[in-house]
Write an enzyme that holds these catalytic residues in place. Structure first.
Site, PDB file in Angstrom:
ATOM      1  N   SER A  89       0.814  -1.208   0.000  1.00 37.56           N
ATOM      2  CA  SER A  89       0.000   0.000   0.000  1.00 37.56           C
ATOM      3  C   SER A  89       0.850   1.263   0.000  1.00 37.56           C
ATOM      4  CB  SER A  89      -0.963  -0.049   1.183  1.00 37.56           C
ATOM      5  OG  SER A  89      -1.916   0.970   1.131  1.00 37.56           O
ATOM      6  N   ASP A 130      -1.198   1.036  -3.890  1.00 40.89           N
ATOM      7  CA  ASP A 130      -2.137   0.047  -4.438  1.00 40.89           C
ATOM      8  C   ASP A 130      -3.474   0.660  -4.802  1.00 40.89           C
ATOM      9  OD1 ASP A 130      -3.038   0.467  -1.840  1.00 40.89           O
ATOM     10  OD2 ASP A 130      -3.598  -1.629  -1.526  1.00 40.89           O
TER      11      ASP A 130
END
Length: 452
Positions: free
Chosen positions: A104, A248
């Site tokens: 992420s 992401d």
């Protein structure tokens, strides 16, 4: 063994904490656990596997694919796509498992693996715990049950995933974006192709930055964790707004035409009013977290919208939404879930819906976001401490009580251990920014001394 799963999958330094062996083992364990839970319902299971562009994702993807196929799972490899794309495709293709390799917003050396169940939903805590148990049993000597011959899984590259996901995004928009100029900062991440394509197909004039991933530059000085480049680009290009994703692309932050940040709470406020106007905000309720700004709560109360608050983490927001039938929820960090169209936070969808609201109303982002006034909020991350003792330290509890007494009814204090990083987060909200900074600084010092 400490719990491997945090609030968003298993995450750590790739090839140190998160090794190929661990990724492979977790994938096999996930296949066995989901089979035992009846998720496969007697049929040959299928998994969708995607990743962000981190260099380590290449070998970790190979490990995950090998683990799943060795457990008898057919694999559809979709390549570099956002986390919400993998979740969407897992549901749309009727797959039994979804796997996303990404850390992420974390820096490049990190990576992570997160699993989705059938329908594209994140796994419940009890299933994650069971996967860890089965993985540990195998690691300490208990053999796997292994298929052979035609029983092993087959691996296919599913190249249609990109277009299918973009078509989905365009299909759920309430109106086109013609006439809008948008700057997109893709964080050199998983949405570097998807997001510009979706905004362009929706009619926007698109300027793109941070969209040249090389495997090493993800989140490096750009994206939702570093808004400086986006602010400058929006002003330079005279854009109506800017959108920033993380690695992401499950989160979205925005910048207005003057270069001012519009955070997740403000985005939620804008979308909540738009969805209520369209009759889509079920029970006139939006779900936030304990980190939601006090100004957001005040604004929603004024507008007659109820705010339900959960623990930090979009999985907890989603659990509340599913349990109570709510349509909209999210976090200040930019994870926004529109449950009618996504099973997880979707940064590209959020950005598109925000832009669609601007196009539909003819109002600027600054004007729309002005529905709420952000209370000054200071967040300090304290690394290199024993975060597991946050709730048990008497010294820390006394310091928090003293801080709350000082702030009174005009502010609040929140201390919590990060679910994705080795640190403690200190958040202080107050009517006066200097007071918030002073109180947060003192608490951070106590965290260091008490938990260091």
């Amino acid at each position: 063994m400490g719990r491997l799963f945090g609030t968003d999958g298993v995450r750590g330094v790739a090839n140190a904490d998160l090794t190929a062996e661990l990724a492979l083992g977790l994938s096999v364990a996930a296949a066995h656990v989901l089979a035992e839970a009846g998720s496969f319902e007697g049929h040959r299971p299928t998994a969708v596997v995607g990743r962000d562009p981190r260099a380590s994702g290449e070998f970790l993807e190979a490990a995950v694919v090998a683990g799943l196929a060795s457990a008898g799972v057919d694999v559809l490899r979709v390549g570099v796509l956002p986390t919400p794309a993998v979740a969407y495709l897992t549901g749309a293709l009727g797959a039994d498992i979804g796997v996303m390799l990404s850390a992420s917003h974390n820096a490049m050396p990190d990576n992570g693996v997160k699993f989705f169940a059938r329908g594209g939903h994140k796994l419940a805590d009890e299933l994650e715990d069971r996967i860890e148990t089965v993985y540990e049993q195998h690691r300490t000597g208990e053999p796997w049950s292994r298929p052979t011959g035609a029983g092993v899984g087959r691996v296919t590259d599913y190249t249609e995933g990109f277009d299918r996901y973009v078509a989905h995004l365009i299909g759920v928009l309430p109106n086109r974006l013609d006439g809008l100029k948008v700057v997109l900062d893709e964080a050199h991440g998983a949405a570097s192709r998807v997001s510009p394509e979706a905004f362009a197909r929706a009619g926007a004039e698109v300027v793109t930055i941070g969209a040249a991933p090389d495997g090493l530059n993800i989140n490096d000085g750009c994206g939702s964790t570093h808004l400086g480049l986006l602010r400058a680009a929006v002003v330079e290009h005279g854009a109506d707004l800017g959108i920033a994703h993380d690695g992401d692309a499950d989160r979205c932050l925005a910048v207005d035409a003057a270069g001012q940040e519009v955070d997740g709470d403000q985005i939620l406020a804008v979308l909540a009013l738009a969805m209520r106007e369209a009759g889509q905000l079920r029970k006139d309720t939006v779900v936030g977290t304990v980190m939601s700004n006090l100004g957001f709560k005040i604004a929603m109360e004024r507008e007659g919208i109820q705010l339900v608050q959960t623990a930090v983490g979009d999985r907890y927001v989603l659990e509340s939404m599913k349990a109570e039938g709510f349509a909209l929820g999210g976090e200040q960090s930019g994870h926004v879930i529109v449950l009618d169209h996504a099973t997880t936070g979707d940064g590209t969808l959020t950005g598109l819906m925000l832009a669609a609201r601007i196009a539909a109303t003819g109002r600027s982002l600054a004007e729309l976001a002005g529905v709420m006034e952000r209370m000054p909020q200071v967040l300090i991350n304290v690394p290199d401490v024993d975060k597991s003792r946050v709730a048990t330290s008497s010294e820390l509890a006394t310091a928090v009580t003293d801080a709350e007494r000082e702030l009174g009814s005009t502010g609040r204090v929140l201390l919590r251990q990060s679910g994705t990083e080795p640190l403690v987060r200190v958040m202080v909200e107050a009517a006066d920014i200097e007071q918030a900074r002073a109180v947060a600084g003192r608490l951070a010092d106590v965290v260091k001394s008490a938990l260091g």
